[in-house]
Scaffold this motif. Structure first.
Motif, PDB file in Angstrom:
ATOM      1  N   PRO A  45       0.698  -1.118  -0.097  1.00 50.59           N
ATOM      2  CA  PRO A  45       0.207   0.181   0.046  1.00 50.59           C
ATOM      3  C   PRO A  45       0.901   1.280   0.060  1.00 50.59           C
ATOM      4  O   PRO A  45       2.120   1.123   0.360  1.00 50.59           O
ATOM      5  CB  PRO A  45      -0.765  -0.197   1.250  1.00 50.59           C
ATOM      6  CG  PRO A  45       0.064  -1.085   2.166  1.00 50.59           C
ATOM      7  CD  PRO A  45       0.814  -1.842   1.434  1.00 50.59           C
ATOM      8  N   VAL A  46       0.223   2.236  -0.371  1.00 52.24           N
ATOM      9  CA  VAL A  46       1.094   3.626  -0.299  1.00 52.24           C
ATOM     10  C   VAL A  46       0.155   4.594   0.521  1.00 52.24           C
ATOM     11  O   VAL A  46      -0.766   4.439   1.140  1.00 52.24           O
ATOM     12  CB  VAL A  46       1.152   4.288  -1.815  1.00 52.24           C
ATOM     13  CG1 VAL A  46       2.146   3.431  -2.642  1.00 52.24           C
ATOM     14  CG2 VAL A  46      -0.187   4.608  -2.620  1.00 52.24           C
ATOM     15  N   THR A  47       0.900   5.729   0.743  1.00 52.14           N
ATOM     16  CA  THR A  47       0.231   6.611   1.522  1.00 52.14           C
ATOM     17  C   THR A  47      -0.895   7.373   0.918  1.00 52.14           C
ATOM     18  O   THR A  47      -1.019   7.676  -0.385  1.00 52.14           O
ATOM     19  CB  THR A  47       1.429   7.499   2.206  1.00 52.14           C
ATOM     20  OG1 THR A  47       1.800   8.545   0.927  1.00 52.14           O
ATOM     21  CG2 THR A  47       2.339   6.964   2.841  1.00 52.14           C
ATOM     22  N   SER A  48      -1.708   8.031   1.891  1.00 51.54           N
ATOM     23  CA  SER A  48      -2.922   8.908   1.355  1.00 51.54           C
ATOM     24  C   SER A  48      -2.394  10.023   0.467  1.00 51.54           C
ATOM     25  O   SER A  48      -2.854  10.670  -0.373  1.00 51.54           O
ATOM     26  CB  SER A  48      -3.724   9.396   2.521  1.00 51.54           C
ATOM     27  OG  SER A  48      -4.215   8.315   3.141  1.00 51.54           O
ATOM     28  N   LYS A  49      -1.052  10.593   0.973  1.00 49.16           N
ATOM     29  CA  LYS A  49      -0.525  11.724   0.212  1.00 49.16           C
ATOM     30  C   LYS A  49      -0.274  11.314  -1.352  1.00 49.16           C
ATOM     31  O   LYS A  49      -0.595  11.981  -2.140  1.00 49.16           O
ATOM     32  CB  LYS A  49       0.585  12.107   0.969  1.00 49.16           C
ATOM     33  CG  LYS A  49       1.344  13.415   0.341  1.00 49.16           C
ATOM     34  CD  LYS A  49       2.648  13.783   1.032  1.00 49.16           C
ATOM     35  CE  LYS A  49       3.489  14.846   0.129  1.00 49.16           C
ATOM     36  NZ  LYS A  49       4.834  14.871   0.853  1.00 49.16           N
ATOM     37  N   GLN A  50       0.388  10.168  -1.523  1.00 51.79           N
ATOM     38  CA  GLN A  50       0.699   9.672  -2.836  1.00 51.79           C
ATOM     39  C   GLN A  50      -0.578   9.560  -3.483  1.00 51.79           C
ATOM     40  O   GLN A  50      -0.425   9.840  -4.838  1.00 51.79           O
ATOM     41  CB  GLN A  50       1.516   8.438  -2.590  1.00 51.79           C
ATOM     42  CG  GLN A  50       3.100   8.498  -2.213  1.00 51.79           C
ATOM     43  CD  GLN A  50       3.789   7.193  -1.824  1.00 51.79           C
ATOM     44  OE1 GLN A  50       3.035   6.459  -1.003  1.00 51.79           O
ATOM     45  NE2 GLN A  50       4.682   6.863  -2.649  1.00 51.79           N
ATOM     46  N   ASN A  68      -4.122  11.532  -7.797  1.00 52.45           N
ATOM     47  CA  ASN A  68      -5.920  11.577  -8.338  1.00 52.45           C
ATOM     48  C   ASN A  68      -6.468  10.512  -8.231  1.00 52.45           C
ATOM     49  O   ASN A  68      -7.184   9.916  -9.062  1.00 52.45           O
ATOM     50  CB  ASN A  68      -5.907  12.600  -9.292  1.00 52.45           C
ATOM     51  CG  ASN A  68      -5.569  13.966  -9.483  1.00 52.45           C
ATOM     52  OD1 ASN A  68      -6.208  14.940  -8.890  1.00 52.45           O
ATOM     53  ND2 ASN A  68      -4.357  14.234  -9.902  1.00 52.45           N
ATOM     54  N   ILE A  69      -5.986   9.426  -7.272  1.00 55.34           N
ATOM     55  CA  ILE A  69      -6.644   8.121  -7.176  1.00 55.34           C
ATOM     56  C   ILE A  69      -7.222   7.886  -5.939  1.00 55.34           C
ATOM     57  O   ILE A  69      -6.650   8.362  -4.831  1.00 55.34           O
ATOM     58  CB  ILE A  69      -5.501   6.868  -7.478  1.00 55.34           C
ATOM     59  CG1 ILE A  69      -4.966   7.083  -8.829  1.00 55.34           C
ATOM     60  CG2 ILE A  69      -5.929   5.551  -6.908  1.00 55.34           C
ATOM     61  CD1 ILE A  69      -3.766   6.294  -8.972  1.00 55.34           C
ATOM     62  N   ARG A  70      -8.416   7.218  -5.915  1.00 54.35           N
ATOM     63  CA  ARG A  70      -8.883   6.705  -4.538  1.00 54.35           C
ATOM     64  C   ARG A  70      -9.047   5.360  -4.711  1.00 54.35           C
ATOM     65  O   ARG A  70      -9.425   4.646  -5.759  1.00 54.35           O
ATOM     66  CB  ARG A  70     -10.487   7.357  -4.539  1.00 54.35           C
ATOM     67  CG  ARG A  70     -11.115   6.933  -3.269  1.00 54.35           C
ATOM     68  CD  ARG A  70     -12.690   7.474  -3.064  1.00 54.35           C
ATOM     69  NE  ARG A  70     -12.498   8.811  -2.909  1.00 54.35           N
ATOM     70  CZ  ARG A  70     -13.206   9.768  -3.918  1.00 54.35           C
ATOM     71  NH1 ARG A  70     -13.670   9.231  -4.728  1.00 54.35           N
ATOM     72  NH2 ARG A  70     -13.215  11.233  -3.440  1.00 54.35           N
ATOM     73  N   VAL A  71      -8.717   4.423  -3.691  1.00 51.59           N
ATOM     74  CA  VAL A  71      -8.757   3.107  -3.426  1.00 51.59           C
ATOM     75  C   VAL A  71      -9.949   2.681  -2.743  1.00 51.59           C
ATOM     76  O   VAL A  71     -10.457   3.251  -2.025  1.00 51.59           O
ATOM     77  CB  VAL A  71      -7.666   2.518  -2.648  1.00 51.59           C
ATOM     78  CG1 VAL A  71      -7.650   1.164  -2.559  1.00 51.59           C
ATOM     79  CG2 VAL A  71      -6.411   3.053  -3.396  1.00 51.59           C
TER      80      VAL A  71
END
Length: 607
Positions: A573-578, A583-586
């Motif tokens: 997983p990556v950080t919310s900042k990344q 411009n991506i929402r998981v």
């Protein structure tokens, strides 16, 4: 004296006896002989035996160290005592009496041993791949890979090819396997794709006027793993040539492949050039596969005509219904018990088929249900047509042509393995040529491309306009070695009118072709030469040369069957900042465990 070593651990011989040397490496093995400690010191190059006794100040330090600790040893080179030399070791005539030891790094208890070749679970080997790579077999395989790539480069340059690097970030293609997508930060909502192969770029190089191109190309496909395919990424010897026929392509790459295999054959023999050419139709008939292993001497024979009106009612009815019967000779199988034949039948059922019929011949007497019901005269004709001997056997695969061919191919391999017929110590190459341009997709109920949509159809536009699409062949070919497909290739379709027509037959409009392949279509409008090429897989070449059954044994840092890198914890997983930057929402799947963000990122080395 150098800070770490005067010699490598494979660099000392009887000529160095009496010298004071410095060696550095890993403690490979230790053997305590009651007051005398023997240590095998290992580095990339080999092993040297170190000796420490009660007179050596190094003894108490070496005694407490675990194996795989890294040390630097100063010592005196001595000749080994008579009867203790090791002819299998480059340094087997000498040993080094340790006078001083410096511990560079102490090893903790190991999760898997480095010495020896004991098999360990995949998850442990991949999680501690850096330890796994220290093991002799794997270390040797990776060095073989490096040497094979160097040889391929040298030979391609010798054939007049120039090496170029094509882009890694490119556009997604609607054809082929599933892409790996890379989100663009500066173009919200848009994605790059990692190249499944440099296919379009190498064709554009030919349009750009470069005559012979190659590269050791990384390719990325989101596919499931197999024994001969890594999940995610692989490397291929990608090449393309201008103003060439199919035979020109073969003539250029055959000496390269033959030369590399001969260079690293290690006593094995390699098919001489030119390699045999086998039409796809013949390969499916004789071998039941478009990847035939020519080390197997068995050839499948169509015996459908023998069962018209046969007393063996099952086959007679199938033949009348338009099915086929394929025979798989089994030389010497008549000497086996009936259990051998029954086991083969059960094996076929386990593969999802109805089973394998058979005739077993003992001392000239044919036996089994088929022989009994087919009739004495008919059986005799069948045996004569197949050239069977007095103690041979034969299996039968019946069904629709494609189904019967597949079962016959599997049975051909199984039979040869069971009877020990596959020739060892050889590399048998062949080209499979004349692939069909199109096939009928039963699911979609339409004609579609059978292989590569950018291949030139044999007969070009005239064939596309006048022939049944399913009868059209392509200038398309595969190179196969020992039953392993090394690559596909083709003479490319460089004419826009032919390309548009080929895609139209497969159900694509000109507008769709223009939209999906803008780079290629745009380039072909300004003069494209006839061109073709191929791309033998580097991983598979090394796998064959190393005689390894699984491709992970020749790849430095492979993923597991689930496409996970257990050592680096990827994918992660990556950080919310990344995600915001991209411009991506998981969107979490129902029931899925929420991903935990990575605490920190490590900056990679610059290239």
């Amino acid at each position: 004296m150098h800070a770490y070593r005067t010699h490598t651990c494979a660099g000392l011989s009887a000529a160095n006896v009496g010298e004071t040397v410095r060696l550095s490496g890993w403690v490979h093995r230790r053997r305590d002989h009651g007051g005398v400690l023997f240590v095998d010191l290992r580095d990339h190059y080999g092993l040297t035996q170190i000796v420490a006794d009660s007179d050596s100040p190094a003894l108490p330090i070496l005694e407490r160290l675990r194996v795989e600790s890294v040390v630097t040893i100063d010592g005196l080179v001595k000749a080994r005592a008579e009867g203790t030399t090791n002819a299998n070791l480059a340094t087997g005539e000498i040993e080094v009496f340790a006078q001083n030891v410096t511990v560079q790094s102490e090893a903790q208890e190991l999760p898997l041993p480095v010495a020896g070749e004991a098999d360990y679970p995949e998850d442990i080997r991949l999680r501690y791949r850096f330890l796994d790579l220290r093991r002799e077999r794997l270390h040797k395989n990776i060095m073989l890979r490096s040497n094979v790539i160097a040889s391929l480069r040298r030979r391609m340059i010798g054939q007049g090819f120039a090496e170029f690097q094509t882009p890694i970030l490119t556009a997604s293609s609607p054809e082929g396997a599933r892409d790996f997508l890379v989100p663009s930060r500066i173009h919200p909502g848009k994605f790059y794709a990692l190249p499944q192969a440099p296919q379009m770029f190498k064709q554009l190089l030919m349009v750009a006027g470069f005559d012979r191109y190659f590269q050791i190309a990384p390719c990325f496909r989101d596919e499931d793993a197999r024994a001969d395919r890594s999940p995610g990424e692989f490397y291929q010897l990608d090449f393309e040539m201008s103003f060439v026929t199919q035979e020109d392509v073969f003539a250029a790459i055959e000496p390269v492949l033959h030369g590399v295999f001969e260079e690293f054959a290690n006593g094995r023999t390699v098919s001489p050039c030119p390699f045999p050419r086998i039409a796809y139709k013949d390969a499916m008939l004789k071998y039941g596969s478009d990847k035939p292993d020519l080390r197997n001497p068995i050839e499948i024979v169509d015996v459908t005509d023998h069962f018209h009106g046969s007393g063996f009612g099952l086959f007679a009815r199938m033949v009348e219904g338009g099915n086929v019967v394929r025979a798989i000779p089994a030389p010497g199988a008549g000497a086996r018990s009936r259990k051998f034949f029954d086991d083969m039948n059960e094996w076929a059922r386990a593969q999802g088929y109805a089973g394998l019929g058979y005739i077993n011949i003992k001392d000239g007497e044919p036996g089994g249900p088929i022989a009994k019901n087919h009739g004495e005269e008919g059986t005799a004709k069948l045996i004569e047509a197949l050239g069977l001997g007095p103690n041979d056997g034969v299996f039968f695969a019946a069904g629709k042509e494609g189904q019967a061919a597949k079962l016959a191919g599997l049975a051909r391999t199984r039979t040869a393995e069971e009877l020990g017929l596959i020739e060892q110590g050889v590399f048998q190459f062949c080209w499979i040529v004349d692939f069909p341009m199109f096939e009928y997709d039963e699911e979609a109920k339409k004609v579609d491309f059978s292989h590569n949509p950018f291949s030139m159809p044999q007969g070009e536009l005239e064939a596309l306009e006048t022939k049944d699409p399913l009868d059209i062949l392509a200038y398309q070919y595969d190179i196969v070695c020992n039953g392993i497909e090394l690559s596909s290739g083709a003479i490319r379709n460089h004419k826009l009118d032919v390309m548009y027509k080929a895609f139209a037959i497969a159900g694509y409009t000109q507008e769709e072709v223009d939209a999906n392949f803008p780079g290629m279509v745009g380039a072909f409008k300004f003069g494209a030469p006839p061109h073709g090429g191929s791309a033998p897989g580097v991983d598979r070449i090394v796998m064959l040369l190393a005689d390894e059954p699984n491709i992970r044994e020749v790849v430095l840092f492979p993923m597991n069957q689930k496409a996970e890198d257990l050592m680096m914890n990827a994918p992660s997983p990556v950080t919310s900042k990344q995600l915001r930057e991209l411009n991506i929402r998981v969107v979490e799947q129902p029931g899925a465990k929420p991903a935990q963000p990575v605490a920190a990122a490590v900056a990679p080395d610059a290239g």
